[in-house]
Design a protein around this motif. Structure first.
Motif, PDB file in Angstrom:
ATOM      1  N   GLU A  63       7.295   7.331  -4.286  1.00 41.14           N
ATOM      2  CA  GLU A  63       8.400   6.894  -3.431  1.00 41.14           C
ATOM      3  C   GLU A  63       8.553   5.378  -3.454  1.00 41.14           C
ATOM      4  O   GLU A  63       9.671   4.858  -3.544  1.00 41.14           O
ATOM      5  N   LEU A  64       7.425   4.680  -3.364  1.00 33.87           N
ATOM      6  CA  LEU A  64       7.489   3.224  -3.317  1.00 33.87           C
ATOM      7  C   LEU A  64       7.994   2.645  -4.628  1.00 33.87           C
ATOM      8  O   LEU A  64       8.853   1.749  -4.637  1.00 33.87           O
ATOM      9  N   LEU A  65       7.503   3.155  -5.741  1.00 32.01           N
ATOM     10  CA  LEU A  65       7.955   2.645  -7.034  1.00 32.01           C
ATOM     11  C   LEU A  65       9.442   2.920  -7.252  1.00 32.01           C
ATOM     12  O   LEU A  65      10.172   2.071  -7.779  1.00 32.01           O
ATOM     13  N   GLU A  66       9.892   4.099  -6.831  1.00 34.77           N
ATOM     14  CA  GLU A  66      11.306   4.421  -6.996  1.00 34.77           C
ATOM     15  C   GLU A  66      12.178   3.544  -6.097  1.00 34.77           C
ATOM     16  O   GLU A  66      13.255   3.085  -6.508  1.00 34.77           O
ATOM     17  N   THR A  67      11.717   3.273  -4.880  1.00 34.90           N
ATOM     18  CA  THR A  67      12.472   2.395  -3.982  1.00 34.90           C
ATOM     19  C   THR A  67      12.576   0.990  -4.561  1.00 34.90           C
ATOM     20  O   THR A  67      13.655   0.373  -4.540  1.00 34.90           O
ATOM     21  N   PHE A  69       0.820  -1.209   0.000  1.00 35.46           N
ATOM     22  CA  PHE A  69       0.000   0.000   0.000  1.00 35.46           C
ATOM     23  C   PHE A  69       0.853   1.257   0.000  1.00 35.46           C
ATOM     24  O   PHE A  69       1.937   1.311   0.572  1.00 35.46           O
ATOM     25  N   ALA A  70       0.298   2.280  -0.641  1.00 34.78           N
ATOM     26  CA  ALA A  70       0.914   3.595  -0.687  1.00 34.78           C
ATOM     27  C   ALA A  70      -0.208   4.631  -0.648  1.00 34.78           C
ATOM     28  O   ALA A  70      -1.393   4.283  -0.593  1.00 34.78           O
ATOM     29  N   VAL A  71       0.170   5.897  -0.665  1.00 32.13           N
ATOM     30  CA  VAL A  71      -0.805   6.987  -0.753  1.00 32.13           C
ATOM     31  C   VAL A  71      -0.354   7.925  -1.863  1.00 32.13           C
ATOM     32  O   VAL A  71       0.816   7.926  -2.263  1.00 32.13           O
TER      33      VAL A  71
END
Length: 287
Positions: free
Chosen positions: A253-257, A235-237
């Motif tokens: 942020e999550l996709l880049e990480t 999950f992300a926002v």
């Protein structure tokens, strides 16, 4: 938005049978238009699924027509959840919330969240009362009749070690849900290390798709890396909100990480044969 009005649920992408965890944006809003706006922004940022939290969704819009209007413009899969924090409910009723969730299933949601202590509130959000469990299983049947997949979920108020988490997840798995989720707290470095171990163990032991995430002071490292270790959905926002605990990363942020880590437990890459170490194995205390 990449969808079309009047889209059949089967024309959408799915949360299931994917080669990587589905990056899913949690959306909250008071109206269908507000939810559609942030879902579209999340999709533009790369979100692969949408999770709608109904905590602040206004009562006059909790209709089949309005719920369908949220999903119609999109190709993305949707899940819906409604916990015991409904801002508009004068009395928090487990039964009343399920009626809205069943309408969401009929409107085209692929996944409907069912609290693991539904019908029998428990401090650890996991009831073991036979009558409550039977009612949950009957609800699973109603969700499936409407074409959706029931997800059984649990949020604990405290840290839970690997062995305990596995037992709780296997208990939920045995109830017959198509997806199981647990979110535990991690407030120390030691609890964070245990959470990483737990995700890896769940990946090995679970027979149904699962979600393992954490909250708390040390949550973000696990939230960022969990997608590489196992689990079906992360999950992300789209953006951060004032007065909300910043646990989930943003979609970007999550996709880049994930891109930078460049690792998946499903495809760990080249295995290197190492010589045995001359040093004794270090065993951390109290683990």
């Amino acid at each position: 938005m990449s969808g079309r009005d009047g889209k059949e649920p089967s024309a959408r992408a799915s949360f299931f049978h994917r080669t990587a965890p589905v990056v899913t944006s949690i959306i909250r809003g008071q109206t269908p238009g507000e939810i559609v706006k942030w879902a579209a922004a999340s999709e533009a940022d790369g979100a692969q699924g949408i999770a709608v939290d109904l905590e602040r969704y206004r009562p006059e819009f909790r209709t089949l027509k309005c719920l369908r209007s949220i999903m119609e413009p999109f190709d993305l899969p949707f899940m819906f959840f409604a916990y015991r924090d409904d801002k508009f409910a004068k009395v928090q009723s487990d039964a009343a919330r399920q009626e809205v969730l069943l309408a969401a299933a009929e409107a085209g949601a692929e996944v409907i969240d069912v609290m693991a202590d539904l019908y029998d509130p428990h401090p650890m959000q996991l009831t073991r009362a036979p009558r409550a469990v039977e009612k949950q299983q009957r609800l699973f049947d109603e969700i499936r009749k409407r074409g959706a997949v029931p997800e059984l979920s649990c949020h604990t108020p405290c840290a839970v070690n690997c062995e305990q988490t596995l037992e709780m997840m296997k208990t939920m798995e045995a109830r017959g849900a198509g997806l199981v989720k647990i979110v535990t707290r991690v407030d120390t470095p030691e609890e964070l290390a245990e959470a990483f171990l737990t995700t890896s163990v769940l990946k090995r032991e679970m027979k149904v798709p699962f979600i393992h995430l954490v909250s708390g002071a040390f949550a973000r490292p696990h939230r960022m890396a969990a997608a590489t270790l196992g689990g079906s959905i992360v999950f992300a926002v789209h953006h951060y909100e004032r007065n909300k605990e910043i646990t989930q990363p943003t979609v970007r942020e999550l996709l880049e990480t994930m891109r930078l880590i460049n690792f998946s437990a499903d495809e760990p890459g080249i295995r290197i044969n190492r010589a045995p170490s001359p040093y004794p194995v270090f065993v951390p205390p109290n683990l």
